[in-house]
Design a protein around this motif. Structure first.
Motif, PDB file in Angstrom:
ATOM      1  N   GLN A  91       0.964  -5.557  -0.056  1.00  0.00           N
ATOM      2  CA  GLN A  91       1.002  -6.965   0.331  1.00  0.00           C
ATOM      3  C   GLN A  91       1.061  -7.067   1.853  1.00  0.00           C
ATOM      4  N   VAL A  92       0.173  -7.879   2.414  1.00  0.00           N
ATOM      5  CA  VAL A  92       0.171  -8.083   3.861  1.00  0.00           C
ATOM      6  C   VAL A  92       1.382  -8.927   4.225  1.00  0.00           C
ATOM      7  N   SER A  93       2.221  -8.371   5.107  1.00  0.00           N
ATOM      8  CA  SER A  93       3.424  -9.060   5.554  1.00  0.00           C
ATOM      9  C   SER A  93       3.460  -8.988   7.077  1.00  0.00           C
ATOM     10  N   GLY A  94       3.069 -10.075   7.725  1.00  0.00           N
ATOM     11  CA  GLY A  94       2.930 -10.047   9.179  1.00  0.00           C
ATOM     12  C   GLY A  94       1.710  -9.216   9.540  1.00  0.00           C
ATOM     13  N   ASP A  95       1.921  -8.220  10.410  1.00  0.00           N
ATOM     14  CA  ASP A  95       0.824  -7.333  10.801  1.00  0.00           C
ATOM     15  C   ASP A  95       0.826  -6.045   9.986  1.00  0.00           C
ATOM     16  N   PHE A  96       1.771  -5.898   9.075  1.00  0.00           N
ATOM     17  CA  PHE A  96       1.917  -4.648   8.346  1.00  0.00           C
ATOM     18  C   PHE A  96       1.617  -4.856   6.861  1.00  0.00           C
ATOM     19  N   VAL A  97       1.485  -3.742   6.153  1.00  0.00           N
ATOM     20  CA  VAL A  97       1.279  -3.774   4.715  1.00  0.00           C
ATOM     21  C   VAL A  97       2.499  -3.139   4.061  1.00  0.00           C
TER      22      VAL A  97
END
Length: 298
Positions: A176-182
């Motif tokens: 799940q994409v959360s901000g700039d991270f996965v």
């Protein structure tokens, strides 16, 4: 009448029978003391010299033996030590994020492996390589379409497939994409399901591998060995960072995703963060790096 008996002369005035008088100006026995001192000093010097020579021979003997056992006949001359070339193995550090050569096309590129030293150790068996050119596991299980196939597979009329990526050891959590991270999170809301849905396309750096795009048109790529959501900048480095090759997993219906420019490093979750990590022959690593490509959630 005076006594005419003569007094005997004192010893110091009495000459010896051979006509030689003793030397009374020095203490008796001085010469013998000097001779004994010189003899003792000579003995000490000889002993010290013998000890030094003996120790030197003892030190030289092991060196000669090592030279004889390590140097082949005719190589570098007799008595010379030969040393192997230093190994270049070792996992690259995040601060030195140098990509493999752009000519390395495929997960088994020897140039990338030698530059980054990320290939699994000879003592650590690597996971078995997949014999299929594309991931046939996409959409093999889970909710949604459920019948999708990997890009370029024979049963697909398109080179793209919408999919979600589910963890094997946390089956209620998805990429799940959360901000700039996965990250690995539950998909309990419409927004979470949308952020957990990707489009599976042919690999940017290798068409037999995968790249993942998001609904915003960005790609999933590793940087500093952490999976991120970033826009394509058109560079060769970006294309390699955003390409992952499917490998067979010990879990049925699951795949492991190997970096195309860091062979031997696979995507895994750790503390629910997706990252690129060197392969480890352990049950924990194999379960953390196994994922199922299921039908799109959003």
């Amino acid at each position: 009448m005076p006594d005419s008996t003569s007094q005997p002369p004192s010893p110091e005035h009495t000459p010896w029978e051979n006509g030689w008088n003793p030397d009374t100006t020095r203490a008796p026995g001085t010469r013998r003391l000097w001779l004994a001192g010189a003899l003792a000093l000579t003995t000490i010097v000889v002993c010290v010299t013998a000890i030094v020579v003996t120790d030197k021979h003892r030190d030289d003997a092991p060196r000669t033996k090592r030279a004889d056992s390590t140097s082949p006949d005719g190589a570098d001359g007799p008595g010379l030590l030969s040393f192997a070339s230093p190994s270049k193995q070792g996992a690259p550090t995040p601060d030195k994020h140098a990509p493999a050569s752009a000519t390395a096309s495929g997960p088994t590129a020897s140039t990338a492996a030698s530059e980054h030293g990320a290939t699994p150790s000879a003592k650590t068996p690597a996971p078995p390589k997949s014999t299929s050119t594309h991931g046939s596991s996409a959409g093999s299980s889970g909710s949604g379409t459920g019948s999708g196939s990997g890009p370029g597979s024979s049963g697909s009329s398109s080179s793209t497939t919408r999919t979600s990526v589910r963890s094997v050891n946390y089956p209620d959590r998805y990429w799940q994409v959360s901000g700039d991270f996965v990250k690995l999170n539950p998909a309990t809301s419409a927004g979470a399901r949308s952020a957990s849905t990707f489009t599976l396309v042919k690999g940017l750096a290798n068409s037999s591998c995968y790249s993942f795009t998001t609904s915003s048109g960005a790609y999933l790529r590793h940087r500093d060995f952490v999976l991120r959501d970033e826009r394509d900048d058109g560079s060769a480095l970006f294309k390699q960072d955003a390409t992952f090759c499917p490998r067979s997993s010990s879990y049925s219906g699951a795949v492991m995703l190997e970096s195309v420019n860091y062979p031997g490093r696979y995507l895994r979750h750790q503390n629910f963060q997706l990252k690129l990590d060197v392969y480890q022959n352990s049950p924990q690593y194999r379960s953390d790096s196994a994922f199922r490509l299921v039908g799109a959630l959003g």
